[in-house]
Design an enzyme around this catalytic site. Structure first.
Site, PDB file in Angstrom:
ATOM      1  N   ILE A  43       0.839  -1.206   0.000  1.00  0.00           N
ATOM      2  CA  ILE A  43       0.000   0.000   0.000  1.00  0.00           C
ATOM      3  C   ILE A  43       0.876   1.258   0.000  1.00  0.00           C
ATOM      4  O   ILE A  43       0.603   2.229  -0.711  1.00  0.00           O
ATOM      5  CB  ILE A  43      -0.955  -0.024   1.221  1.00  0.00           C
ATOM      6  N   ASP A  51      11.797   2.909   4.683  1.00  0.00           N
ATOM      7  CA  ASP A  51      11.506   1.480   4.889  1.00  0.00           C
ATOM      8  C   ASP A  51      12.721   0.864   5.582  1.00  0.00           C
ATOM      9  O   ASP A  51      13.845   1.306   5.372  1.00  0.00           O
ATOM     10  CB  ASP A  51      11.246   0.778   3.546  1.00  0.00           C
ATOM     11  N   ASP A  68      14.284   1.871  10.581  1.00  0.00           N
ATOM     12  CA  ASP A  68      13.360   0.971  11.271  1.00  0.00           C
ATOM     13  C   ASP A  68      12.464   1.823  12.177  1.00  0.00           C
ATOM     14  O   ASP A  68      12.960   2.460  13.112  1.00  0.00           O
ATOM     15  CB  ASP A  68      14.196  -0.017  12.105  1.00  0.00           C
ATOM     16  N   VAL A  69      11.165   1.830  11.892  1.00  0.00           N
ATOM     17  CA  VAL A  69      10.269   2.728  12.642  1.00  0.00           C
ATOM     18  C   VAL A  69      10.158   2.369  14.126  1.00  0.00           C
ATOM     19  O   VAL A  69       9.736   3.194  14.927  1.00  0.00           O
ATOM     20  CB  VAL A  69       8.842   2.806  12.032  1.00  0.00           C
ATOM     21  N   TYR A  99      -1.613  -8.418  16.498  1.00  0.00           N
ATOM     22  CA  TYR A  99      -1.875  -7.496  15.381  1.00  0.00           C
ATOM     23  C   TYR A  99      -3.097  -6.618  15.701  1.00  0.00           C
ATOM     24  O   TYR A  99      -3.070  -5.403  15.516  1.00  0.00           O
ATOM     25  CB  TYR A  99      -2.100  -8.313  14.106  1.00  0.00           C
TER      26      TYR A  99
HETATM   27  N1  LIG Z   1      -2.521  -5.983   3.223  1.00  0.00           N
HETATM   28  C1  LIG Z   1      -3.606  -5.954   3.965  1.00  0.00           C
HETATM   29  O1  LIG Z   1      -4.515  -6.772   3.760  1.00  0.00           O
HETATM   30  C2  LIG Z   1      -3.759  -4.914   5.053  1.00  0.00           C
HETATM   31  C3  LIG Z   1      -5.024  -4.811   5.665  1.00  0.00           C
HETATM   32  C4  LIG Z   1      -5.215  -3.873   6.688  1.00  0.00           C
HETATM   33  C5  LIG Z   1      -4.168  -3.064   7.072  1.00  0.00           C
HETATM   34  N2  LIG Z   1      -2.939  -3.173   6.456  1.00  0.00           N
HETATM   35  C6  LIG Z   1      -1.876  -2.302   6.940  1.00  0.00           C
HETATM   36  O2  LIG Z   1      -1.387  -1.487   5.890  1.00  0.00           O
HETATM   37  C7  LIG Z   1       0.004  -1.218   6.108  1.00  0.00           C
HETATM   38  C8  LIG Z   1       0.780  -1.603   4.852  1.00  0.00           C
HETATM   39  O3  LIG Z   1       0.635  -3.019   4.670  1.00  0.00           O
HETATM   40  P1  LIG Z   1       0.979  -3.763   3.308  1.00  0.00           P
HETATM   41  O4  LIG Z   1      -0.055  -4.786   3.137  1.00  0.00           O
HETATM   42  O5  LIG Z   1       1.260  -2.779   2.250  1.00  0.00           O
HETATM   43  O6  LIG Z   1       2.313  -4.540   3.771  1.00  0.00           O
HETATM   44  P2  LIG Z   1       3.668  -4.892   2.999  1.00  0.00           P
HETATM   45  O7  LIG Z   1       4.232  -6.038   3.761  1.00  0.00           O
HETATM   46  O8  LIG Z   1       3.445  -5.024   1.528  1.00  0.00           O
HETATM   47  O9  LIG Z   1       4.544  -3.580   3.235  1.00  0.00           O
HETATM   48  C9  LIG Z   1       4.957  -3.205   4.520  1.00  0.00           C
HETATM   49  C10 LIG Z   1       6.295  -2.490   4.396  1.00  0.00           C
HETATM   50  O10 LIG Z   1       6.662  -2.068   5.725  1.00  0.00           O
HETATM   51  C11 LIG Z   1       8.040  -2.298   5.892  1.00  0.00           C
HETATM   52  N3  LIG Z   1       8.342  -2.443   7.316  1.00  0.00           N
HETATM   53  C12 LIG Z   1       7.986  -3.468   8.137  1.00  0.00           C
HETATM   54  N4  LIG Z   1       8.458  -3.261   9.364  1.00  0.00           N
HETATM   55  C13 LIG Z   1       9.130  -2.073   9.333  1.00  0.00           C
HETATM   56  C14 LIG Z   1       9.843  -1.325  10.290  1.00  0.00           C
HETATM   57  N5  LIG Z   1       9.986  -1.749  11.560  1.00  0.00           N
HETATM   58  N6  LIG Z   1      10.399  -0.147   9.921  1.00  0.00           N
HETATM   59  C15 LIG Z   1      10.279   0.303   8.647  1.00  0.00           C
HETATM   60  N7  LIG Z   1       9.630  -0.382   7.682  1.00  0.00           N
HETATM   61  C16 LIG Z   1       9.057  -1.558   8.020  1.00  0.00           C
HETATM   62  C17 LIG Z   1       8.323  -3.574   5.115  1.00  0.00           C
HETATM   63  O11 LIG Z   1       9.723  -3.697   4.789  1.00  0.00           O
HETATM   64  C18 LIG Z   1       7.431  -3.389   3.882  1.00  0.00           C
HETATM   65  O12 LIG Z   1       8.125  -2.748   2.831  1.00  0.00           O
HETATM   66  C19 LIG Z   1       0.407  -2.017   7.343  1.00  0.00           C
HETATM   67  O13 LIG Z   1       0.417  -1.165   8.472  1.00  0.00           O
HETATM   68  C20 LIG Z   1      -0.681  -3.052   7.461  1.00  0.00           C
HETATM   69  O14 LIG Z   1      -0.846  -3.501   8.776  1.00  0.00           O
HETATM   70  C21 LIG Z   1      -2.718  -4.072   5.459  1.00  0.00           C
END
Ligand SMILES: NC(=O)c1ccc[n+]([C@@H]2O[C@H](COP(=O)([O-])OP(=O)(O)OC[C@H]3O[C@@H](n4cnc5c(N)ncnc54)[C@H](O)[C@@H]3O)[C@@H](O)[C@H]2O)c1
Length: 259
Positions: free
Chosen positions: A15, A34, A61-62, A156
């Site tokens: 996203i 990231d 790293d956040v 989560y």
């Molecule tokens: N995919 C879904 O179905 C979904 C649904 C609801 C909410 N979300 C939320 O949306 C957000 C994005 O999710 P996504 O599906 O795009 O995930 P994704 O795994 O595709 O991307 C997440 C990114 O965050 C980075 N990341 C992880 N831990 C980190 C850290 N400690 N510091 C810096 N970067 C870090 C990863 O390297 C990755 O590039 C997340 O917060 C997730 O919880 C996703």
């Protein structure tokens, strides 16, 4: 969004990456943060090709406050105060709560909740120092509001419930400074995280099952919650703060009892 300085955490994938490309198309100055520095570089390079006025990749790293503070200070030095911030970095590690190792619980909370706190804290501090307003969007989840039927999502869900609560507090606390804070609530979205806790052999079967369960009959493309986040970041949402913008294909609207 033209001329805005945008920071996207978790911009290396899913996203966050989709949002980076939308912002690039609007000519923003963009910082992709990231913990996977290589993926951040890839997104920044694509964003530069896609029209971003600037595209900076930052490996950070956040969950580590100092890294977030330094990253945002670097953005400010190189591009100006960030006035549009997407706190999207997240992980999903599940498991039955009665046997969930403490380190898994802490890892999920550290990235998903501490990470959002660190991002908001230093983004807001930068806006206040600069005397400018801005917009922050945090990634929450339906898991913030309901328990998933499959179970094992306690860490989560707790992290996302915390994000949604934090968003309300920050929205109220900083509204008078012209800083809006909202959550986007994506549903099941086709990204690597979606299948993080699923064995590869089970993905296709589960994808079919989830499609049947979601009222709109499909998973989201990452660009769909990204468009919701972009709207919240933009001036089109100038009177929206403290909201939880649900973009979930109807998941939260649906009761599981089909009588
Ligand atoms: N995919 C879904 O179905 C979904 C649904 C609801 C909410 N979300 C939320 O949306 C957000 C994005 O999710 P996504 O599906 O795009 O995930 P994704 O795994 O595709 O991307 C997440 C990114 O965050 C980075 N990341 C992880 N831990 C980190 C850290 N400690 N510091 C810096 N970067 C870090 C990863 O390297 C990755 O590039 C997340 O917060 C997730 O919880 C996703």
């Amino acid at each position: 969004m033209r001329d805005r300085v945008v920071v996207i955490t978790g911009g290396g994938s899913g996203i966050g990456k989709a949002l980076a490309m939308l912002c690039a198309g609007q000519g923003c100055r963009l910082a992709v943060l990231d913990r996977d520095a290589g993926r951040a570089e890839e997104t920044a390079a694509e964003a530069a090709r896609g029209g971003a006025a600037r595209a900076l990749a930052v490996g950070a790293d956040v969950s580590r406050e100092e890294e977030v503070r330094e990253a945002l200070e670097r953005v400010e030095r190189e591009m100006g105060v960030a006035t549009a911030v997407f706190a999207g970095a997240g992980i999903d590690r599940g498991g039955a709560e009665h046997e969930l190792p403490g380190e898994v619980w802490r890892a999920v909370l550290a990235t998903n909740l501490d990470g959002v706190f660190h991002t908001c804290k230093h983004a807001i501090a930068g806006m206040l120092r600069g005397g400018v307003g801005g917009s922050i969007v945090c990634a929450s989840s339906p898991a913030a509001f309901v328990g998933f039927a499959a179970g094992g999502a306690g860490a989560y869900s707790a992290s996302k419930g915390g994000v949604s609560a934090l968003v309300r507090c920050l929205a109220v606390g900083y509204a008078r400074h012209g800083i809006r804070v909202n959550a986007v609530v994506p549903g099941a979205t086709e990204t690597p995280m979606m299948w993080a806790n699923v064995a590869e052999a089970d993905v296709e079967r589960l994808r079919g099952q989830i499609r049947e369960e979601i009222p709109l009959g499909r998973l989201a493309d990452p660009s769909e919650p990204a468009r919701a986040a972009l709207w919240l970041l933009s001036e089109a949402a100038s009177y929206v703060t403290g909201s939880q913008l649900v973009c979930d294909g109807g998941i939260l609207a649906k009761a599981s009892i089909s009588f």
